[in-house]
Design a protein around this motif. Structure first.
Motif, mmCIF file in Angstrom:
data_model
loop_
_atom_site.group_PDB
_atom_site.id
_atom_site.type_symbol
_atom_site.label_atom_id
_atom_site.label_comp_id
_atom_site.label_asym_id
_atom_site.label_seq_id
_atom_site.Cartn_x
_atom_site.Cartn_y
_atom_site.Cartn_z
ATOM 1 N N GLU A 6 0.832 -1.203 0.000
ATOM 2 C CA GLU A 6 0.000 0.000 0.000
ATOM 3 C C GLU A 6 0.869 1.257 0.000
ATOM 4 O O GLU A 6 2.008 1.244 0.489
ATOM 5 C CB GLU A 6 -0.905 0.045 1.231
ATOM 6 N N SER A 7 0.282 2.320 -0.505
ATOM 7 C CA SER A 7 0.916 3.636 -0.447
ATOM 8 C C SER A 7 -0.175 4.690 -0.503
ATOM 9 O O SER A 7 -1.324 4.389 -0.827
ATOM 10 C CB SER A 7 1.912 3.822 -1.603
ATOM 11 N N GLY A 9 -1.007 6.929 2.072
ATOM 12 C CA GLY A 9 -1.535 7.426 3.330
ATOM 13 C C GLY A 9 -0.846 8.724 3.732
ATOM 14 O O GLY A 9 0.084 9.198 3.078
ATOM 15 N N LEU A 20 -5.489 6.115 -1.824
ATOM 16 C CA LEU A 20 -4.602 5.017 -1.497
ATOM 17 C C LEU A 20 -4.401 4.128 -2.714
ATOM 18 O O LEU A 20 -5.331 3.911 -3.492
ATOM 19 C CB LEU A 20 -5.175 4.189 -0.352
ATOM 20 N N CYS A 22 -2.562 0.319 -4.107
ATOM 21 C CA CYS A 22 -2.111 -0.999 -3.667
ATOM 22 C C CYS A 22 -1.575 -1.748 -4.882
ATOM 23 O O CYS A 22 -2.324 -2.021 -5.824
ATOM 24 C CB CYS A 22 -3.260 -1.764 -3.052
ATOM 25 N N TRP A 36 -10.347 -3.457 0.770
ATOM 26 C CA TRP A 36 -9.619 -2.678 1.777
ATOM 27 C C TRP A 36 -10.283 -2.868 3.141
ATOM 28 O O TRP A 36 -11.511 -2.922 3.242
ATOM 29 C CB TRP A 36 -9.657 -1.194 1.432
ATOM 30 N N TYR A 80 -7.155 0.737 -5.893
ATOM 31 C CA TYR A 80 -7.105 2.071 -5.325
ATOM 32 C C TYR A 80 -8.312 2.301 -4.407
ATOM 33 O O TYR A 80 -9.341 1.642 -4.535
ATOM 34 C CB TYR A 80 -7.113 3.112 -6.445
ATOM 35 N N TYR A 94 -4.714 1.502 7.014
ATOM 36 C CA TYR A 94 -5.544 0.951 5.945
ATOM 37 C C TYR A 94 -4.747 -0.119 5.204
ATOM 38 O O TYR A 94 -3.601 0.107 4.796
ATOM 39 C CB TYR A 94 -5.966 2.057 4.984
ATOM 40 N N THR A 117 -1.013 1.267 5.315
ATOM 41 C CA THR A 117 -0.570 2.647 5.228
ATOM 42 C C THR A 117 -1.382 3.468 6.230
ATOM 43 O O THR A 117 -2.600 3.323 6.333
ATOM 44 C CB THR A 117 -0.709 3.183 3.785
ATOM 45 N N VAL A 119 -3.336 6.390 7.843
ATOM 46 C CA VAL A 119 -4.156 7.556 7.502
ATOM 47 C C VAL A 119 -4.521 8.249 8.812
ATOM 48 O O VAL A 119 -5.100 7.629 9.703
ATOM 49 C CB VAL A 119 -5.427 7.142 6.733
#
Length: 123
Positions: A6-7, A9, A20, A22, A36, A80, A94, A117, A119
């Protein structure tokens, strides 16, 4: 080897938005139900959204309907989560995940998920 990363956040003010991402590897994302979930400290895991592999149907927790949108890009083997109008109580880690159950089932099971990630939504 199945991997989900994941990225996207970060820290955002209440009412703000985040997207987000993935990236999946080791399996073809389009062949599986994916989704998610989030987990805040001291709280149980909460399913947020998922996409059914069979027909692309999307499902959302009642708390996020109308504000979150799940999507995927099969060419990139990625999914996403667009999150709008975020609330402080949605502060959590998340995770993107592969499901071992149907999206619309009463009990969703995950067999693989990423590290997550963070949040953070400030008030």
């Amino acid at each position: 080897q199945v991997q989900l990363v994941e990225s996207g956040g970060g820290l955002v003010q209440a009412g703000g938005s985040l997207r987000l991402s993935c990236a999946a590897s080791g399996f073809t994302l389009d062949y599986y139900n994916i989704g998610w979930f989030r987990q805040a400290p001291g709280k149980e895991r909460e399913g947020v959204s998922c996409i059914s592999a069979s027909d692309g149907s999307t499902y959302y927790a009642d708390s996020v309907k109308g504000r979150f949108t799940i999507s995927k890009d099969n060419t990139k083997n990625s999914m996403y989560l667009q999150m709008n109008n975020l609330k402080p109580e949605e502060t959590a880690v998340y995770h993107c995940a592969r499901l071992d159950s149907s999206c619309g089932s009463g009990e969703i099971r995950y067999d693989y998920w990423g590290q997550g990630t963070q949040v953070t939504v400030s008030s």
